[in-house]
Write a protein that holds these residues in place. Structure first.
Motif, short mmCIF file in Angstrom:
data_model
loop_
_atom_site.label_atom_id
_atom_site.label_comp_id
_atom_site.label_asym_id
_atom_site.label_seq_id
_atom_site.Cartn_x
_atom_site.Cartn_y
_atom_site.Cartn_z
N ARG A 234 -38.33 9.26 34.64
CA ARG A 234 -37.31 9.37 35.33
C ARG A 234 -36.16 9.53 34.25
O ARG A 234 -34.99 10.09 34.30
N ASP B 228 -39.68 11.57 49.69
CA ASP B 228 -39.30 11.52 48.60
C ASP B 228 -40.35 11.37 47.35
O ASP B 228 -41.48 11.18 48.01
N ASP B 229 -40.21 11.54 46.10
CA ASP B 229 -41.41 11.23 45.24
C ASP B 229 -41.81 9.92 45.03
O ASP B 229 -42.86 9.42 45.12
N ILE B 230 -40.57 9.14 44.98
CA ILE B 230 -40.75 7.80 44.64
C ILE B 230 -39.73 6.77 45.56
O ILE B 230 -38.66 7.25 45.85
N VAL B 231 -40.43 5.77 45.80
CA VAL B 231 -39.36 4.78 46.39
C VAL B 231 -39.61 3.48 45.63
O VAL B 231 -40.73 2.99 45.34
N SER B 232 -38.71 2.81 44.98
CA SER B 232 -38.72 1.58 44.32
C SER B 232 -37.90 0.57 44.85
O SER B 232 -38.57 -0.28 45.48
N THR B 233 -36.64 0.69 44.75
CA THR B 233 -35.91 -0.51 45.36
C THR B 233 -35.66 -0.54 46.95
O THR B 233 -35.48 -1.25 47.96
N GLY B 234 -35.81 0.82 47.22
CA GLY B 234 -35.61 1.15 48.78
C GLY B 234 -34.34 1.51 49.01
O GLY B 234 -33.90 1.75 50.12
N SER B 235 -33.30 1.48 48.12
CA SER B 235 -31.94 1.66 48.34
C SER B 235 -31.62 3.08 48.67
O SER B 235 -30.75 3.11 49.58
N THR B 236 -32.26 4.12 48.21
CA THR B 236 -31.98 5.38 48.62
C THR B 236 -32.52 5.65 50.09
O THR B 236 -31.64 6.03 50.91
N HIS C 15 -42.22 13.14 38.32
CA HIS C 15 -40.91 13.20 38.49
C HIS C 15 -40.40 14.02 37.24
O HIS C 15 -39.94 13.46 36.12
N GLU D 127 -33.16 15.85 43.76
CA GLU D 127 -34.37 15.91 43.06
C GLU D 127 -35.39 15.83 44.23
O GLU D 127 -36.52 16.24 43.97
N ARG E 110 -25.53 7.67 42.57
CA ARG E 110 -26.16 6.33 42.27
C ARG E 110 -25.09 5.63 41.49
O ARG E 110 -24.60 6.04 40.36
N ASP F 163 -28.99 0.19 40.07
CA ASP F 163 -30.21 0.19 40.40
C ASP F 163 -30.32 0.14 42.24
O ASP F 163 -31.23 0.73 42.60
N ASP G 117 -32.10 13.39 48.27
CA ASP G 117 -30.99 13.74 47.20
C ASP G 117 -31.69 15.10 46.63
O ASP G 117 -32.62 15.49 47.05
C1 R5P Z 1 -34.73 9.30 42.03
O1 R5P Z 1 -34.52 10.52 41.55
C2 R5P Z 1 -36.02 9.27 42.73
O2 R5P Z 1 -36.53 10.65 43.31
C3 R5P Z 1 -36.12 8.21 43.73
O3 R5P Z 1 -34.90 8.88 44.79
C4 R5P Z 1 -35.49 7.04 43.30
O4 R5P Z 1 -36.32 6.60 42.36
C5 R5P Z 1 -35.53 5.98 44.41
O5 R5P Z 1 -35.14 4.62 44.04
P1 R5P Z 1 -34.86 3.55 45.04
O6 R5P Z 1 -35.80 3.20 45.78
O7 R5P Z 1 -34.56 2.63 43.96
O8 R5P Z 1 -33.38 4.03 45.51
#
Ligand code: R5P
Length: 299
Positions: free
Chosen positions: A95, A221-229, A128, A173, A196, A199, A171
């Motif tokens: 990222r 989505d490709d990634i969930v990290s904190t889940g905020s998105t 990503h 991406e 954004r 974080d 989003d």
């Molecule tokens: C960002 O560009 C990725 O595609 C995800 O949307 C992002 O990494 C999600 O992060 P988080 O779960 O922390 O909102």
């Protein structure tokens, strides 16, 4: 002694998923044993009896894994492997692909350079890549395969969705995954706009709320990290009248408590591929990985 053509090797935490890949490839699966010295340094030991050594190592928690991985690759070569292939279904540090603020590194270039100079081939899923079109530009001179999870995700979702469901990307991406998935399932697709601020601080805009009213939304989505998105996306979808929002993600990185957080935010289900081991894993990637690796086991 004739060496076997190929074998899969993995650290203990990834042994189950590596076993599935080895089974699909019909090659042996071996554990990389790791000795930790009293001062914290490590010594991975790899039983490299084959000409091609495939190391299966999803790169979540990369700071803990990268040193072990580089040492294991060196061990494989010193044991006589002619080819060392990394299968990292999740590829870390992609990222940070530009200097967003003065003083920052381009982590993607640094980690890509390390992997590209360590392995002959790097195989991953849904890398990503935002501002860079091809994975080879990141991990070259290594051969690079950036596989799509869409066929596996579509096959899993197809018997589980009602008519009128809509695929939603949170989003711009996520559009890489949302649009082909919607096309594969012959569903409508919407993509939100994200801003954004930190974080865990995001705001989302949904341009056409009527398109989800009374419909089941599948957030991808490709990634969930904190889940905020995803939590912000669920909020927008609920406000627009969507029913039963599901989350389907390729790489569930999930910081502590995030799956529960998303359920409380209103997700009816949180599903991920098995690229990163966690309790939401439902969609296996061994099939698509094995199909891509077929040439490594040809006699
Ligand atoms: C960002 O560009 C990725 O595609 C995800 O949307 C992002 O990494 C999600 O992060 P988080 O779960 O922390 O909102």
């Amino acid at each position: 002694m004739t060496r076997a053509r190929a074998s899969v090797h993995a650290f203990a935490a990834d042994a189950v998923a590596a076993g599935r890949l080895a089974e699909a490839l019909k090659v042996p699966c071996r554990l990389v044993e790791v000795h930790t010295f009293p001062d914290g340094e490590i010594l991975p030991v790899l039983a490299a009896e084959s000409r091609t050594v495939i190391i299966y190592c999803p790169l979540d928690h990369p700071n803990e894994k990268l040193v072990a991985l580089a040492l294991a690759a060196d061990a494989a070569r010193r044991a006589g492997a002619e080819r060392v292939v990394l299968v990292a279904p999740y590829l870390c540090y992609m990222r940070q692909d530009k200097v967003f603020h003065p003083g920052e590194p381009i982590s993607q270039a640094v980690i890509g350079g390390l992997l590209g100079s360590t392995f002959d081939r790097v195989v991953t899923v849904d890398a990503h890549l935002h501002r860079i079109a091809r994975l080879f530009a990141v991990v070259g001179p290594a051969e690079a395969d950036d596989l799509s999870s869409v066929p596996a995700v579509a096959a899993w979702l197809r018997p589980r969705i009602g008519s009128g469901a809509v695929i939603v990307g949170p989003d711009a991406e996520s559009e890489h995954w949302a649009r082909p998935l919607a096309a594969a399932l012959e569903l409508g697709c919407l993509v939100m706009r994200k801003t954004r601020r930190g974080d865990r601080e995001v705001t989302l805009a949904l341009d056409d709320p009527d398109a989800v009213k009374g419909r089941q939304a599948i957030l991808v989505d490709d990634i969930v990290s904190t889940g905020s998105t995803m939590a912000a996306a669920i909020g927008r979808l609920k406000a627009a009248g969507a029913v039963g929002t599901r989350i389907v993600v390729t790489h569930g990185l999930f910081a502590a408590g995030v799956i529960e957080f998303l359920r409380k935010a209103g997700a009816s289900e949180v599903i991920s591929t098995d690229s990163v081991v966690n309790s939401s894993n439902a969609i296996g990637l061994a099939g698509i990985l094995a199909a891509a690796l077929g040439n490594e086991i040809d006699p």
